[in-house]
Design a protein around this motif. Structure first.
Motif, short mmCIF file in Angstrom:
data_model
loop_
_atom_site.label_atom_id
_atom_site.label_comp_id
_atom_site.label_asym_id
_atom_site.label_seq_id
_atom_site.Cartn_x
_atom_site.Cartn_y
_atom_site.Cartn_z
N VAL A 383 23.22 15.53 -12.80
CA VAL A 383 22.16 16.25 -12.07
C VAL A 383 20.86 16.23 -12.87
O VAL A 383 19.78 15.93 -12.34
CB VAL A 383 22.60 17.69 -11.76
N LEU A 384 20.96 16.57 -14.16
CA LEU A 384 19.75 16.64 -14.99
C LEU A 384 19.14 15.26 -15.20
O LEU A 384 17.91 15.12 -15.15
CB LEU A 384 20.11 17.27 -16.34
N SER A 385 19.97 14.26 -15.47
CA SER A 385 19.41 12.93 -15.73
C SER A 385 18.70 12.37 -14.51
O SER A 385 17.69 11.67 -14.64
CB SER A 385 20.52 11.97 -16.18
N HIS A 386 19.19 12.69 -13.30
CA HIS A 386 18.49 12.22 -12.11
C HIS A 386 17.20 13.02 -11.91
O HIS A 386 16.16 12.45 -11.58
CB HIS A 386 19.37 12.35 -10.87
N ARG A 387 17.29 14.32 -12.09
CA ARG A 387 16.09 15.14 -11.89
C ARG A 387 14.99 14.76 -12.88
O ARG A 387 13.81 14.88 -12.58
CB ARG A 387 16.47 16.62 -12.03
N TRP A 388 15.40 14.31 -14.06
CA TRP A 388 14.43 13.98 -15.11
C TRP A 388 14.15 12.47 -15.18
O TRP A 388 13.59 11.99 -16.18
CB TRP A 388 14.92 14.49 -16.45
N VAL A 826 23.45 14.76 -5.33
CA VAL A 826 22.73 13.91 -6.28
C VAL A 826 22.82 12.45 -5.86
O VAL A 826 21.85 11.69 -5.96
CB VAL A 826 23.28 14.11 -7.70
N GLU A 827 23.99 12.03 -5.36
CA GLU A 827 24.12 10.66 -4.88
C GLU A 827 23.14 10.38 -3.74
O GLU A 827 22.55 9.30 -3.66
CB GLU A 827 25.56 10.41 -4.41
N MET A 828 22.95 11.36 -2.85
CA MET A 828 22.00 11.18 -1.76
C MET A 828 20.57 11.05 -2.29
O MET A 828 19.79 10.23 -1.81
CB MET A 828 22.11 12.35 -0.79
N LYS A 829 20.23 11.85 -3.30
CA LYS A 829 18.88 11.78 -3.87
C LYS A 829 18.65 10.44 -4.55
O LYS A 829 17.56 9.87 -4.47
CB LYS A 829 18.68 12.92 -4.87
N ILE A 830 19.67 9.92 -5.21
CA ILE A 830 19.54 8.62 -5.87
C ILE A 830 19.27 7.52 -4.85
O ILE A 830 18.40 6.66 -5.04
CB ILE A 830 20.80 8.32 -6.70
N ARG A 832 17.96 7.92 -1.91
CA ARG A 832 16.62 8.16 -1.37
C ARG A 832 15.55 7.60 -2.30
O ARG A 832 14.60 6.93 -1.86
CB ARG A 832 16.42 9.67 -1.18
N GLU A 833 15.71 7.81 -3.59
CA GLU A 833 14.71 7.34 -4.55
C GLU A 833 14.70 5.82 -4.64
O GLU A 833 13.64 5.20 -4.75
CB GLU A 833 14.99 7.95 -5.93
N HIS A 834 15.88 5.19 -4.59
CA HIS A 834 15.93 3.73 -4.61
C HIS A 834 15.23 3.14 -3.38
O HIS A 834 14.53 2.13 -3.47
CB HIS A 834 17.38 3.27 -4.67
N TYR A 835 15.44 3.79 -2.26
CA TYR A 835 14.79 3.31 -1.03
C TYR A 835 13.27 3.43 -1.14
O TYR A 835 12.53 2.52 -0.77
CB TYR A 835 15.29 4.13 0.17
N MET A 836 12.78 4.55 -1.67
CA MET A 836 11.34 4.75 -1.81
C MET A 836 10.74 3.74 -2.77
O MET A 836 9.66 3.19 -2.55
CB MET A 836 11.05 6.17 -2.28
N ALA A 837 11.44 3.47 -3.89
CA ALA A 837 10.94 2.50 -4.86
C ALA A 837 10.90 1.10 -4.25
O ALA A 837 9.98 0.32 -4.49
CB ALA A 837 11.82 2.52 -6.11
N LYS A 838 11.90 0.78 -3.44
CA LYS A 838 11.94 -0.52 -2.78
C LYS A 838 10.76 -0.70 -1.84
O LYS A 838 10.14 -1.76 -1.79
CB LYS A 838 13.26 -0.64 -2.02
N GLU A 839 10.44 0.35 -1.08
CA GLU A 839 9.32 0.27 -0.16
C GLU A 839 7.99 0.24 -0.90
O GLU A 839 7.05 -0.44 -0.49
CB GLU A 839 9.35 1.48 0.80
N ALA A 840 7.90 1.01 -1.99
CA ALA A 840 6.64 1.08 -2.72
C ALA A 840 6.31 -0.25 -3.40
O ALA A 840 5.15 -0.63 -3.51
CB ALA A 840 6.71 2.19 -3.76
N LEU A 841 7.31 -0.95 -3.87
CA LEU A 841 7.10 -2.21 -4.58
C LEU A 841 7.76 -3.35 -3.82
O LEU A 841 8.47 -4.18 -4.37
CB LEU A 841 7.67 -2.12 -6.00
#
Length: 890
Positions: A383-388, A826-830, A832-841
């Motif tokens: 949880v902490l490593s993803h949040r940070w 946390v798996e859902m947040k991960i 979500r973040e991968h999807y956002m990074a993919k779209e951003a770049l």
């Protein structure tokens, strides 16, 4: 594939952002009142000080220092500073003159172009979108459903916002949140990371000889200090201001470092924002471990208190105390006299506090406690490593160590990222690692030699005390020898620890590990193997070997002509409890006194050494200040001067090692000392506040380091938890009286009447003809041969060990399977973040595929010899304005 410094225009649009314009990345305060003016700036009032280099020299150095080491230091220092200029760093010189010395401060600042270049180079992460989901502790969720408030919650002001992030790319700058505010886009800690990366990889001499980086310059005293600045004073302002106007350092002092916060949750997000992920993860783990010690200490204390009830009701204890002259015992040493078994009445009863039926339950409980604790820490850590933003740090984002980058003789493509990276031959590293292992073995042999020396010391001291003729002292000869031996053992342990830690640093640096994580893991492993033997060898000897090879009257075994040690009158378990209390509690007391007293003494000496100040001179880019400032002392000390008076942060290794060794004591030997978890809990409550005060008030601000977990320490904790199961099984089966009592209860008398006589053998006939008949502990007949009961007990003991460890390991494995390592949210947040990074770049995906090499790309043909040129020459330099030569720094 494009070059590293190349930028391209892109028309890809980012996904819809939910962030509001007022959400400002880089500032931890949202909508807060205006802060006091920032004093961590150059004399122009705008350039931010990102790092400070310091050296001291005699006042007469410029006139008299023409030869020798001083001249070499001056040359290397000037070359290093010139290289920093070429890297694009802005510099300003400040001098503080004292009666005999001149203290020179070099203020360093990284302009925007340099920050962008190196942020991409070292894979810093930048924000895409604000995470709006609140962070709620699980205990607060449970209490909120019951309409109760958590007594440990803490309403800390200015909580740092959380973001979805991805790796920074200069050509995607407009896609990141807050990109229009270049002054605050990069967090202060990220600026520190960039500066340290430059300082660590900049050469000042021959690269082949390892003359690279600020760390070696500090070791050779060319510079006396290098540090980032604290953000203002830690003391709360007077008169009081609104909480939102407090600086981050003041918040940490008021809501974390004060003793009144002992029962509150730690503000981990604030700690991470100020000190970085690595230090924040240490305090997160320490707080989590301390919280889990509460149930362990409660159970252990209850088991200990049950022993008081057994002292009054135990039938064998009554038999010992009421035996009068029924049991005349054989001498415990060659010159000792016979003694009466009833004389150990008090000691025997005290042993029941540590050796009773409850210790079996406690051993099972602590073994399962350790497994469950580690499983739930994995969840918390994820949880902490993803949040940070460091969940994939070690696998993908971690760069080679700057020292490795500068000194590695060749390069090779990274099989994960496809980037060309420095490479050190594995065969050479293996040979060096093998040499390090040989050194470890030699040091372990030294530890065992000291252990044998302490064993002989106890035996000889007991004989000397008996020969002294003092009747009062002679009665306590065994106890005096045992306690003094434990104290001597503690002193030897602490002495050898210091020697070996210094040696391990040298060996690990010589082995040339690629990443900082691997470097630290190998260093930690070396030291832990040694410290494991160093700290636990004596308790292991007492628990499993002492009294096992004594022999019997008339046929005693010897070591170097001295009769082998037997367990004391009260048995080995109470001696083991005494040894644990002396080593564990004694070490904790010594460490806490050192952490409380020594920093204050060193800080006082540092301040005393620097004062009095005569004057301060400022020299910078196109500016020299004279007149009013010369000959006068400034009304307020500058921030870099104030931080120079603080102590150097020596890292987290000693803090982790202390806690991990403590974890070993409360799990491996808990069957012998039920109070160990309670002592650990009390120590850790003190430890958290002492460490917090050191980092906030007494240490210079450490350079931020990223980490995704506690590293190899977790594997060490798992190893200890497995060793603890086996240790407690053998401890209960072979050292405690649990199995013999159980055997006697079910085969002879359920009330344990006559148990003492059952455990005592009579001296053999040949011995009794020369001496009077006496008794000794054992299951032997009149000829000294083992009785059938001995073999029955041996079979039961071995069966108990097998059943105990199988049951505990099976239940532990079930816990491991039932508790997922990563929570579902946390798996859902991960994802979500991968999807956002993919779209951003988005357009970088094709480049990414091209960058990943095939297996054939990593063959030996891709290795090529590196040039002995400065590390900066391998990369295109950013387009930066040069500093005029007339302001060259001496």
């Amino acid at each position: 594939m494009r070059k590293r410094g190349e930028q391209r225009e892109d028309s890809t649009t980012l996904i819809s952002m939910d962030a509001k314009p007022e959400d400002n990345y880089g500032s931890i305060v949202t909508g807060a009142p205006i802060q006091p003016p920032d004093r961590n700036v150059f004399s122009d009032g705008s350039s931010r000080v990102d790092f400070v280099l310091v050296w001291e020299e005699p006042r007469c150095s410029q006139n008299e220092e023409s030869t020798g080491a001083g001249q070499d230091h001056r040359k290397w220092r000037q070359k290093f500073l010139n290289k920093l200029k070429q890297s694009g760093l802005l510099q300003e010189l400040r001098e503080v003159l004292q009666p005999k010395t001149r203290i020179c401060f070099i203020l360093l600042s990284a302009p925007w172009s340099t920050l962008c270049y190196y942020a991409e180079e070292i894979s810093l992460r930048a924000p895409l979108q604000v995470v709006t989901a609140p962070v709620i502790n699980w205990s607060e969720q449970v209490l909120s459903r019951l309409s109760l408030s958590s007594p440990m919650s803490h309403d800390v002001p200015n909580p740092p916002p959380d973001y979805y992030t991805c790796q920074f790319r200069t050509n995607k700058l407009e896609r990141f949140l807050g990109s229009e505010d270049k002054e605050n886009f990069f967090r202060t800690t990220q600026r520190h990371q960039v500066l340290y990366e430059i300082l660590a990889r900049t050469p000042y001499g021959s690269v082949k000889q390892g003359e690279v980086g600020i760390d070696r310059l500090l070791n050779e005293q060319i510079f006396t200090a290098a540090y980032p600045l604290h953000e203002g004073d830690f003391k709360l302002p007077t008169p009081p201001v609104s909480l939102e106007a407090l600086s981050l350092r003041q918040i940490l002092y008021a809501y974390w470092a004060k003793w009144s916060c002992w029962r509150r949750y730690q503000p981990l997000d604030h700690i991470r924002a100020y000190f970085g992920e690595k230090i924040a993860l240490y305090f997160a783990w320490l707080g989590f471990y301390t919280g889990w010690l509460v149930p362990a200490s409660i159970v252990g204390t209850v088991i200990f208190l049950v022993g008081f009830w057994l002292m009054a009701t135990d039938v064998p204890a009554m038999e010992v105390c009421d035996s009068d002259n029924n049991f005349i015992m054989c001498p415990l040493c060659n010159i000792c006299s016979h003694w009466n078994y009833s004389s150990i009445c008090v000691t025997y009863k005290a042993g029941l506090l540590f050796d009773n039926g409850g210790t079996v339950f406690l051993s099972v409980f602590m073994s399962l406690w350790a497994v469950t604790f580690l499983e739930y820490w994995k969840r918390t850590c994820s949880v902490l490593s993803h949040r940070w933003d460091c969940a994939e740090f070690q696998d993908i984002e971690e760069r080679p160590r700057p020292e490795f980058t500068a000194m590695a003789p060749m390069t090779m493509k990274n099989p994960v990222t496809g980037a060309e990276e420095p490479y050190f031959p594995e065969k050479t590293r293996f040979n060096r690692t093998l040499t390090g292992c040989m050194v470890i073995i030699v040091m372990i042999i030294v530890v065992l030699m000291f252990l044998m020396g302490i064993i002989l010391y106890r035996s000889i001291l007991r004989i000397i005390i008996y020969r002294s003729g003092n009747k009062f002292v002679s009665l306590s000869a065994g106890r005096i020898a045992s306690i003094s031996g434990s104290v001597l053992n503690l002193l030897v342990i602490l002495m050898l620890s210091r020697v070996y830690t210094s040696l391990a640093h040298i060996l690990t640096r010589w082995e040339m590990h690629r990443t900082q994580t691997k470097y630290e893991d190998m260093f930690i492993l070396k030291v832990f193997v040694f410290q494991f033997v160093n700290f636990y060898s004596s308790p292991v000897y007492i628990a499993f070997f002492k009294g096992r090879f004594v022999g019997y009257p008339g046929n005693y075994n010897t070591l170097f002509g001295v009769r082998n040690e037997d367990c004391g009158a009260g048995g080995c378990l109470i001696e083991l409890a005494q040894e644990l209390l002396v080593i564990m509690v004694g070490k904790q007391l010594i460490n806490n006194v050192q952490e409380f007293v020594l920093p204050k003494l060193r800080s006082w000496w540092q301040k005393r050494k620097i004062k009095p100040r005569v004057k301060e001179e400022k020299k910078g880019e196109g500016e020299e200040t004279h007149g009013e400032t010369q000959g006068k002392e400034e009304e307020e000390m500058s921030p870099w001067e104030a931080d120079y008076q603080l102590l150097v942060c020596e890292g987290l290794f000693s803090e982790y090692l202390e806690m991990v060794l403590q974890f070993g004591f409360i799990t491996i030997f808990v069957a012998a000392c039920p109070l160990a978890p309670l002592f650990a809990l009390i120590n850790n409550w003190v430890e958290i506040r002492l460490d917090a005060q050191k980092f906030v008030t007494e240490y210079r601000r450490p350079v931020v380091e990223r980490a995704q977990d506690i590293g190899i320490w977790f594997s060490i904790l798992q190893f200890i938890s497995h060793i603890a199961v086996l240790s407690n099984a053998f401890l209960i089966a072979f050292t405690s009286s649990f199995v013999p009592r159980l055997y006697y209860r079910y085969t002879r008398d359920s009330t344990l009447s006559g148990y003492i006589n059952f455990t005592l053998a009579t001296s053999p006939r040949n011995y009794s003809q020369q001496h009077m008949t006496c008794r000794y502990r054992g299951f032997r007949d009149a000829d000294g041969e083992y009785l059938p009961e001995y073999y029955h007990l041996l079979a039961i003991r071995l069966t108990f060990v097998i059943v105990f460890e199988h049951v505990v390991f099976f239940v532990g494995r079930l816990i491991d399977l039932m508790v997922p390592d990563i929570p579902e949210e946390v798996e859902m947040k991960i994802k979500r973040e991968h999807y956002m990074a993919k779209e951003a770049l988005a357009e970088n995906q094709s480049l990414g595929k091209a960058a990943i090499p095939d297996e054939k790309d990593v063959r030996s043909k891709d290795l090529r010899q590196r040039r002995a040129s400065p590390p900066q020459s391998d990369y295109p330099s950013p387009n930066l304005k040069e500093i005029p030569e007339e302001h060259e720094i001496p």
